[in-house]
Design an enzyme around this catalytic site. Structure first.
Site, PDB file in Angstrom:
ATOM      1  N   HIS A 154      16.342  23.731   0.817  1.00 60.57           N
ATOM      2  CA  HIS A 154      16.794  22.811  -0.224  1.00 60.57           C
ATOM      3  C   HIS A 154      16.239  21.392  -0.035  1.00 60.57           C
ATOM      4  O   HIS A 154      16.563  20.713   0.939  1.00 60.57           O
ATOM      5  CB  HIS A 154      18.328  22.785  -0.205  1.00 60.57           C
ATOM      6  N   ASP A 155      15.377  20.965  -0.966  1.00 57.57           N
ATOM      7  CA  ASP A 155      14.942  19.561  -1.086  1.00 57.57           C
ATOM      8  C   ASP A 155      14.308  18.982   0.180  1.00 57.57           C
ATOM      9  O   ASP A 155      14.470  17.780   0.460  1.00 57.57           O
ATOM     10  CB  ASP A 155      16.120  18.678  -1.505  1.00 57.57           C
ATOM     11  N   LYS A 164      13.795  21.309  -9.420  1.00 60.03           N
ATOM     12  CA  LYS A 164      15.241  21.067  -9.346  1.00 60.03           C
ATOM     13  C   LYS A 164      15.594  19.750 -10.034  1.00 60.03           C
ATOM     14  O   LYS A 164      14.982  18.720  -9.780  1.00 60.03           O
ATOM     15  CB  LYS A 164      15.669  21.048  -7.879  1.00 60.03           C
TER      16      LYS A 164
END
Length: 311
Positions: free
Chosen positions: A36-37, A123
């Site tokens: 994630h990110d 995202k």
């Protein structure tokens, strides 16, 4: 409003883990691994060369390598640079304009860079599910577990875990493969996840559980090797459940008196049965010491569990 500079802090250890409300077991045949990110823009907020970012990258790398080996799909999220105000919307009120377009800020950090078989989702909000097709991908592949790593623990990682729960997806929140603005916020994310929407665990525990879950393509007679139960490996599993250091648990200690309740024993039963040892709750409860369990497991691993779930 920008991402604050993050001071070094110690990555959580097994003794810092909260008590889980659920006893989910990760399964390579059901799981997707989410990174994630982990973009330069966000990672650069940490102090380079210090905790927790050192452990963060190393643990995500270990998890990815294991997932690739086991055929677990790897999915990244990455926010786009120079977002239109309409797309960024309320995020601007909290965090400003965000990252810029360009060859550096948008890229995933080099040590975790995606390869050809990895999926990178654009995202737009905290949750990895919002305005992406992550849910559809998981549904199409028949996968209902999500292993969550990355940053930031109390924002995007936690919101993603909550949304996974609301979609009946079991989330596994890897305590030392996420990081946050501070140790307090990191701990808050772990506490909330364990109590509301996910199963929290350490990287090494997850690696061990994934490694010893039978492959969907294997039948009992085709397993490459028999699992070996040692007092040390059993102690590590128990320490994880009790959120204690393995060094503090003796081989002949009564584990019931130490706080190993029925829910935790059933978690061990489920895991050990998956590894091929035909044991029951009653047998473990009658002889609640590591040395007795090691003897029992070593005998029972010789026999194939008749009702094991080999899909």
């Amino acid at each position: 409003m920008a991402i604050p500079a993050i001071q070094p802090y110690q990555m959580p250890t097994a003794s810092d883990m909260p008590t889980n409300k659920v006893s989910w077991v990760p399964d390579p045949n059901r799981a997707v691994f989410l990174i994630h990110d982990m973009q330069n823009y966000f990672v650069d907020a940490f102090t380079a060369g210090a905790s927790p970012v050192i452990e963060l990258s190393a643990n995500i790398r270990k998890l990815k390598d294991q997932c690739v080996q086991l055929g677990i799909p790897v999915v990244y999220t990455a926010q786009p640079g120079s977002q239109n105000p309409e797309d960024r919307a309320l995020l601007t009120d909290f965090w400003g304009p965000g990252l810029s377009s360009g060859p550096y800020e948008e890229k995933i950090v080099a040590e975790l860079a995606p390869v050809d078989n990895d999926l990178v989702l654009t995202k737009w909000r905290y949750s990895a599910f919002k305005r992406t097709n992550l849910l559809e991908i998981m549904r199409e592949q028949g996968r209902d577990q999500l292993i969550i790593s990355g940053i930031y623990a109390h924002i995007g990682c936690l919101v993603t875990a909550c949304e996974a729960f609301m979609e009946d997806i079991e989330a596994f929140f890897v305590a030392d493969a996420v990081a946050d603005f501070s140790r307090d916020k990191h701990k808050m994310a772990l506490d909330y996840a364990a109590g509301r929407c996910a199963f929290t665990l350490m990287t090494d525990s997850l690696l061990d559980q994934l490694k010893h879950t039978p492959s969907a393509a294997q039948k009992p007679s085709e397993k490459a090797e028999k699992h070996i139960f040692t007092c040390e490996s059993i102690r590590t599993q128990i320490a994880e459940l009790l959120q204690e250091s393995p060094d503090d648990i003796a081989d002949n200690e009564d584990l019931l008196n130490r706080g190993l309740d029925s829910v935790r024993i059933m978690t061990l039963v489920e895991q050990w049965r998956r590894e091929g040892a035909e044991v029951t709750f009653v047998e473990l409860a009658e002889r609640p010491t590591i040395e007795e369990w090691q003897k029992l497991l070593s005998i029972r691993i010789e026999r194939v569990l008749p009702n094991a779930d080999y899909l």
